[in-house]
Design an enzyme around this catalytic site. Structure first.
Site, PDB file in Angstrom:
ATOM      1  N   LYS A 192       0.817  -1.160   0.009  1.00 16.28           N
ATOM      2  CA  LYS A 192       0.098  -0.091   0.153  1.00 16.28           C
ATOM      3  C   LYS A 192       0.695   1.142   0.015  1.00 16.28           C
ATOM      4  O   LYS A 192       1.512   1.520   1.143  1.00 16.28           O
ATOM      5  CB  LYS A 192      -1.223   0.152   1.167  1.00 16.28           C
ATOM      6  CG  LYS A 192      -1.907   1.120   1.202  1.00 16.28           C
ATOM      7  CD  LYS A 192      -2.744   1.363   2.310  1.00 16.28           C
ATOM      8  CE  LYS A 192      -1.944   2.474   2.899  1.00 16.28           C
ATOM      9  NZ  LYS A 192      -2.107   3.918   2.307  1.00 16.28           N
ATOM     10  N   GLY A 245       6.532   5.242   9.085  1.00 19.81           N
ATOM     11  CA  GLY A 245       5.708   6.317   9.061  1.00 19.81           C
ATOM     12  C   GLY A 245       5.600   6.741  10.517  1.00 19.81           C
ATOM     13  O   GLY A 245       6.637   6.794  11.210  1.00 19.81           O
ATOM     14  N   SER A 246       4.430   7.343  11.210  1.00 18.94           N
ATOM     15  CA  SER A 246       4.355   7.930  12.335  1.00 18.94           C
ATOM     16  C   SER A 246       4.322   6.943  13.447  1.00 18.94           C
ATOM     17  O   SER A 246       3.857   5.766  13.495  1.00 18.94           O
ATOM     18  CB  SER A 246       3.156   8.900  12.530  1.00 18.94           C
ATOM     19  OG  SER A 246       2.137   7.982  12.391  1.00 18.94           O
ATOM     20  N   GLY A 250       2.147   3.418  13.857  1.00 17.48           N
ATOM     21  CA  GLY A 250       2.982   2.394  14.500  1.00 17.48           C
ATOM     22  C   GLY A 250       2.380   1.491  15.587  1.00 17.48           C
ATOM     23  O   GLY A 250       2.405   0.446  15.778  1.00 17.48           O
ATOM     24  N   GLU A 267       9.729   1.551  11.028  1.00 16.29           N
ATOM     25  CA  GLU A 267      10.465   2.667  11.192  1.00 16.29           C
ATOM     26  C   GLU A 267       9.574   3.942  11.491  1.00 16.29           C
ATOM     27  O   GLU A 267       8.872   4.209  10.695  1.00 16.29           O
ATOM     28  CB  GLU A 267      11.260   2.674   9.899  1.00 16.29           C
ATOM     29  CG  GLU A 267      12.542   3.697  10.157  1.00 16.29           C
ATOM     30  CD  GLU A 267      12.131   5.128   9.646  1.00 16.29           C
ATOM     31  OE1 GLU A 267      11.795   5.743  10.603  1.00 16.29           O
ATOM     32  OE2 GLU A 267      12.233   5.459   8.430  1.00 16.29           O
ATOM     33  N   CYS A 303      12.516  11.239   7.821  1.00 15.91           N
ATOM     34  CA  CYS A 303      12.684  10.583   9.148  1.00 15.91           C
ATOM     35  C   CYS A 303      13.991  10.860   9.982  1.00 15.91           C
ATOM     36  O   CYS A 303      14.155  10.995  11.141  1.00 15.91           O
ATOM     37  CB  CYS A 303      12.405   9.022   9.239  1.00 15.91           C
ATOM     38  SG  CYS A 303      13.501   8.117   8.010  1.00 15.91           S
ATOM     39  N   GLU A 403       8.847  15.421  16.705  1.00 15.59           N
ATOM     40  CA  GLU A 403       9.144  15.216  15.250  1.00 15.59           C
ATOM     41  C   GLU A 403       8.377  16.345  14.284  1.00 15.59           C
ATOM     42  O   GLU A 403       7.194  16.077  14.244  1.00 15.59           O
ATOM     43  CB  GLU A 403       9.116  13.895  14.730  1.00 15.59           C
ATOM     44  CG  GLU A 403       9.513  13.835  13.251  1.00 15.59           C
ATOM     45  CD  GLU A 403       9.550  12.456  12.843  1.00 15.59           C
ATOM     46  OE1 GLU A 403      10.586  11.911  11.895  1.00 15.59           O
ATOM     47  OE2 GLU A 403       8.437  11.850  12.963  1.00 15.59           O
TER      48      GLU A 403
END
Length: 503
Positions: A192, A245-246, A250, A267, A303, A403
């Site tokens: 995806k 992603g975030s 996650g 990650e 990231c 972040e």
């Protein structure tokens, strides 16, 4: 005059996207589509399906059949190696059109295409690298520990059906980091892409089909995280989820995986520090390099961007002056313009989020050195924020802890090595870090003390054969190198008697 990218869309010949399930391109079951708005101009660029739960189920079932009954998991090492190398070569041959599609997806400027990590060339290298692991990773034969005469063996086998979920910011590299080791290991995949970077990924899939990948081995479902992503991560026939992603998503994936104990690789970003000591080889270069990771290309939407600069008080003012100069040199606008160096923020939600961080940082007492505003004129319709530098930041301020995912650098002073390490490690993240010093002993000593997955000394580079991932809340597992290949395998033990008697 308002910026437009429509002529580039027509030149590239962008087509609306489709799902790819069991070797066939098709629309969503209910016909629903997502319209992609270009982040630099706000213009609609194209459409692609929003996969329903039924579409996701079809894709997972196709991958399941291909894994359980198809040829790919049982293919010979030579077959996998040849296909992965063939695909790597196709990527290199189609670099120009892929970069142009990416510019229409996420507005990363063409001028940034030569930077290695996010490039098509890096993705091709990842496929070549993992092709090399196919015939080199196996199990062991072990001596009996007790009992009769027998043989104990271990085998590495493909983990099964993989759900690979990509972010929008580095589609070439992240596609490769997930798909290459999974295919090398013999897995099948449901992919995806992000709804904010779909067209370039679909073309990568077209090239993989051209390379000769059997039907059902790779399937693609498009659409937003809900419903498409949610249906994929919770599907009971998915054996592993690989996500970049975030942290918030996650955590949802970890919770969703608990029901069937799916294997998970995550990650989840970072708040990476650069530590600049007074004996750095070149303070100005350290500042410009650090500011470059925060502003050039992705405008801090990476990231591993080094968004915290921990700078010794002796060289603090010198660092700030160079960072401010670098910020003023960054150009942004039409990603197809050779003079443009940086992208806008990916959508209006992220634009509002970054502007909120900037406003709250000033309220908290951080000193705004430069930036923090939006351009007007022809760029007013885009999601642009000028490169921003904050000085006199305390490590407990929000701007130093969260972040931001935008072109914002927080500069924090320190007075000793111990204080620098303490500040660097005082974070919930642990993805990357940089150390600038001419003292080899200090460089090694500090690098070993930093709680981060990748540490660069006087520079920072991602490479295909090196493991990449984070400590603490920056994620689980590693991508790159042998560790990535093994993450797509299960370890099996087989014991066989060598005599007629039972063990």
């Amino acid at each position: 005059m308002t910026l437009t990218v429509r002529p580039h869309r027509d030149e590239v010949g962008l087509k609306d996207g489709q799902l790819y399930v069991d070797g066939a391109w098709r629309p969503a079951a209910d016909g629903a589509t997502w319209t992609h708005l270009h982040p630099a101009s706000g213009e609609p660029i194209g459409e692609f399906p929003i996969a329903t739960m039924s579409d996701v189920d079809d894709a997972v079932l196709a991958a399941r059949r291909a894994f359980d009954d198809g040829p790919w998991p049982r293919s010979r090492a030579g077959q996998r190696i040849q296909l992965l190398h063939r695909y790597a070569q196709l990527l290199r041959e189609h670099t120009d059109e892929l970069q142009r599609l990416q510019a229409l997806d996420n507005s990363i400027p063409l001028s940034f295409g030569g930077v290695y990590a996010p490039s098509v060339g890096a993705a091709a290298d990842v496929f070549d690298h993992h092709a090399g692991w196919v015939d080199k990773v196996g199990g062991q034969t072990l001596p009996p520990y007790q009992g009769g005469d027998h043989l104990a063996m271990t085998f590495r086998e493909p983990i099964g059906v993989v759900a690979a979920i990509l972010p929008w910011n580095a589609p070439f590299l992240l596609f490769a980091q997930k798909v290459a080791p999974a295919l090398a290991a013999g897995c099948t995949i449901v992919l995806k892409p992000s709804e904010y970077c779909t067209f370039s990924v679909l073309h990568m899939v077209e090239l993989l089909v051209e390379a000769g990948l059997p039907d059902g081995v790779l399937n693609v479902v498009t659409g937003p995280g809900d419903p498409t992503g949610a249906a994929l991560i919770t599907h009971p026939l998915v054996d592993k989820v690989s996500f970049t992603g975030s942290r918030a998503v996650g955590r949802r994936i970890v919770e969703a995986s608990a029901g069937t104990l799916k294997r998970v690789s995550l990650e989840l970003g970072g708040k990476s520090p650069t530590l600049v000591f007074p004996d750095a080889p070149d303070i100005g270069l350290a500042a410009m390099t650090t500011m470059g990771t925060v502003t050039m290309g992705l405008s801090g939407q990476a990231c591993v961007a080094h968004t915290r600069a921990l700078v010794h008080r002796e060289v603090y003012d010198q660092f700030l002056a160079a960072a401010e100069m670098m910020a003023g040199a960054i150009t942004y606008g039409d990603p197809f313009d050779a003079g443009v160096l940086a992208s806008p923020l990916i959508n209006t939600r992220q634009l509002d989020r970054v502007l909120g961080f900037i406003e709250r940082a000033q309220e908290a007492g951080a000193k705004l050195v430069t930036g923090g505003t939006r351009p007007d004129g022809e760029l007013a319709a885009g999601n642009f924020v000028r490169p921003t530098v904050f000085a006199d930041v305390a490590n407990d301020m929000e701007i130093a802890r969260e972040e931001v995912f935008g072109p914002v650098l927080a500069v924090i002073p320190f007075a000793s090595d111990d204080e620098a390490v303490r500040l660097a490690n005082d974070t919930e993240y642990g993805l990357g870090a940089g150390v600038y010093t001419s003292d080899a002993k200090r460089a090694f000593r500090v690098a070993r003390r930093l709680r981060a997955g990748t540490v660069g000394i006087n520079g920072f580079q991602l490479e295909p054969h090196l493991p990449f991932g984070g400590f603490k809340q920056s994620g689980l597992g590693r991508e790159g190198g042998r560790s990535a290949f093994e993450a797509y395998t299960e370890l099996k033990t087989v014991m066989m008697p060598l005599t007629e008697e039972l063990m």
